[in-house]
Scaffold this motif. Structure first.
Motif, PDB file in Angstrom:
ATOM      1  N   VAL A 125       0.851  -1.187   0.000  1.00 24.20           N
ATOM      2  CA  VAL A 125       0.000   0.000   0.000  1.00 24.20           C
ATOM      3  C   VAL A 125       0.889   1.241   0.000  1.00 24.20           C
ATOM      4  O   VAL A 125       1.813   1.359   0.811  1.00 24.20           O
ATOM      5  CB  VAL A 125      -0.930   0.015   1.227  1.00 24.20           C
ATOM      6  CG1 VAL A 125      -1.660   1.344   1.342  1.00 24.20           C
ATOM      7  CG2 VAL A 125      -1.925  -1.133   1.140  1.00 24.20           C
ATOM      8  N   ASP A 126       0.635   2.142  -0.909  1.00 28.61           N
ATOM      9  CA  ASP A 126       1.410   3.372  -1.022  1.00 28.61           C
ATOM     10  C   ASP A 126       0.506   4.556  -0.676  1.00 28.61           C
ATOM     11  O   ASP A 126      -0.365   4.926  -1.458  1.00 28.61           O
ATOM     12  CB  ASP A 126       1.964   3.521  -2.443  1.00 28.61           C
ATOM     13  CG  ASP A 126       2.856   4.746  -2.591  1.00 28.61           C
ATOM     14  OD1 ASP A 126       3.049   5.470  -1.587  1.00 28.61           O
ATOM     15  OD2 ASP A 126       3.368   4.979  -3.702  1.00 28.61           O
ATOM     16  N   CYS A 127       0.721   5.125   0.508  1.00 30.43           N
ATOM     17  CA  CYS A 127      -0.111   6.238   0.958  1.00 30.43           C
ATOM     18  C   CYS A 127       0.382   7.583   0.425  1.00 30.43           C
ATOM     19  O   CYS A 127      -0.068   8.641   0.890  1.00 30.43           O
ATOM     20  CB  CYS A 127      -0.155   6.280   2.485  1.00 30.43           C
ATOM     21  SG  CYS A 127      -1.107   4.927   3.218  1.00 30.43           S
ATOM     22  N   THR A 128       1.292   7.533  -0.540  1.00 30.07           N
ATOM     23  CA  THR A 128       1.775   8.786  -1.142  1.00 30.07           C
ATOM     24  C   THR A 128       1.588   8.795  -2.654  1.00 30.07           C
ATOM     25  O   THR A 128       1.884   9.795  -3.298  1.00 30.07           O
ATOM     26  CB  THR A 128       3.269   9.008  -0.822  1.00 30.07           C
ATOM     27  OG1 THR A 128       4.045   7.937  -1.392  1.00 30.07           O
ATOM     28  CG2 THR A 128       3.506   9.062   0.680  1.00 30.07           C
ATOM     29  N   GLY A 129       1.117   7.697  -3.215  1.00 26.79           N
ATOM     30  CA  GLY A 129       0.985   7.604  -4.667  1.00 26.79           C
ATOM     31  C   GLY A 129      -0.445   7.751  -5.135  1.00 26.79           C
ATOM     32  O   GLY A 129      -1.247   8.494  -4.548  1.00 26.79           O
ATOM     33  N   GLU A 130      -0.779   7.025  -6.204  1.00 25.07           N
ATOM     34  CA  GLU A 130      -2.137   7.051  -6.744  1.00 25.07           C
ATOM     35  C   GLU A 130      -3.127   6.580  -5.681  1.00 25.07           C
ATOM     36  O   GLU A 130      -2.844   5.672  -4.899  1.00 25.07           O
ATOM     37  CB  GLU A 130      -2.217   6.149  -7.981  1.00 25.07           C
ATOM     38  CG  GLU A 130      -3.519   6.232  -8.730  1.00 25.07           C
ATOM     39  CD  GLU A 130      -3.531   5.342  -9.966  1.00 25.07           C
ATOM     40  OE1 GLU A 130      -4.582   5.276 -10.631  1.00 25.07           O
ATOM     41  OE2 GLU A 130      -2.496   4.704 -10.252  1.00 25.07           O
TER      42      GLU A 130
END
Length: 315
Positions: A125-130
């Protein structure tokens, strides 16, 4: 007592998700000084605590389980956890695991998205990307991309710890915040400068089925002062976690959401929620309509029963 509400803007949206609470395990007694301080006279242990999981049912048909707690065969945890559990001297009651509870409720195991990555593609999970956004002080991830369920980056208790924020109704919006192990007790979260102890709590936390009220007032202030604390400080400070200063800052962010009347915060081991909220197969989506927020927000003050008695405030 009064304080201003922080200017937290929750994301707008129309898509909701069904939230169902599951409690497969109770454990205890827990020695409080392992997890929190300073001490409160007459309160040394919790008899037992739950370990919640949640079934999330999206309108698309996708189903998720959030937070799996202690497994039924808990000695088959990783060696670090398996070796730690006996040192707690807990009695661990796991009559059924989450999968068994779900199956009895008509949910087939294949309908739940897998949490074990063996044979699957693991996507971080990327909380800074899309799909990323900011909710209050949290970096967040819109899991379904439709505003129904967000993951909140909430580190401190453990590296990569996540909370969940589920939209339970729209127009008006209400949410259930799945706190996991962001903290281990509601008294580490409450009160706060955003959410002071009210002048009157009805029903009395020690008599939830009665008609009486608790007026904490001077007694609460006296208790806090005797422990070197202000009336708007939490009952306890956190003393357990991978990074306690970071976890404490995360709890501070959570307090900005906890004071909102349309957000119900449930942390994983809150016995007052276990005792007062509907469990699977019922849903929590009508929590606000049924007044659950008012029933559980200050219910942890029941644990100060000995103190309230000493001040003549128990009846």
């Amino acid at each position: 007592m009064s304080a201003g509400t922080p200017p937290v803007q929750l994301p707008a949206g129309q898509q909701t998700i069904t939230v169902k609470l599951i409690n497969p395990v109770n454990f205890g007694p827990a020695i409080l000084k392992r997890f929190m301080g300073p001490d409160v006279p007459g309160l040394e242990t919790f008899k037992d605590s739950p370990s919640f999981s949640f079934l999330l049912e999206h309108p698309s048909g996708r189903k998720l389980v959030f937070d799996l707690g202690i497994r039924k065969d808990y000695m088959n945890h990783s060696p670090k956890i398996a070796n730690y559990l006996p040192t707690t001297n807990y009695t661990i009651d796991v009559s059924k695991n989450v999968a068994e509870i779900l199956e009895e409720g008509g949910v087939k195991p294949g309908e739940i998205e897998g949490v074990i990555w063996r044979g699957r593609e693991l996507v971080e999970v990327d909380c800074t990307g899309e799909r990323s956004l900011t909710i209050g002080g949290f970096q967040a991830y819109d899991y379904f991309g439709d505003g129904s369920f967000y993951l909140l980056d909430s580190p401190g208790h453990a590296v990569g710890h996540l909370c969940g924020l589920a939209r339970t109704t729209s127009s008006p919006d209400t949410f259930v915040l799945l706190g996991g192990d962001v903290c281990h007790y509601a008294g580490i979260l409450r009160p706060s400068v955003h959410l002071p102890v009210p002048d009157t709590i009805t029903p009395h936390p020690c008599h939830p089925m009665g008609t009486g009220s608790l007026c904490p007032g001077h007694a609460w202030e006296e208790l806090q002062k005797s422990r070197g604390r202000e009336a708007t400080d939490t009952l306890y400070d956190m003393t357990f976690g991978a990074d306690i200063p970071l976890a404490t800052r995360t709890v501070g962010k959570l307090q900005e959401l906890d004071c909102l009347e349309n957000v119900l915060v449930i942390i994983a081991h809150d016995s007052t929620v276990r005792d007062r909220a509907p469990h699977f197969p019922e849903s929590l989506n009508d929590w606000k309509e049924k007044g659950l927020g008012e029933k559980v927000r200050w219910a942890f003050l029941r644990d100060l029963e000995v103190y309230w008695k000493s001040k003549g405030l128990h009846a």
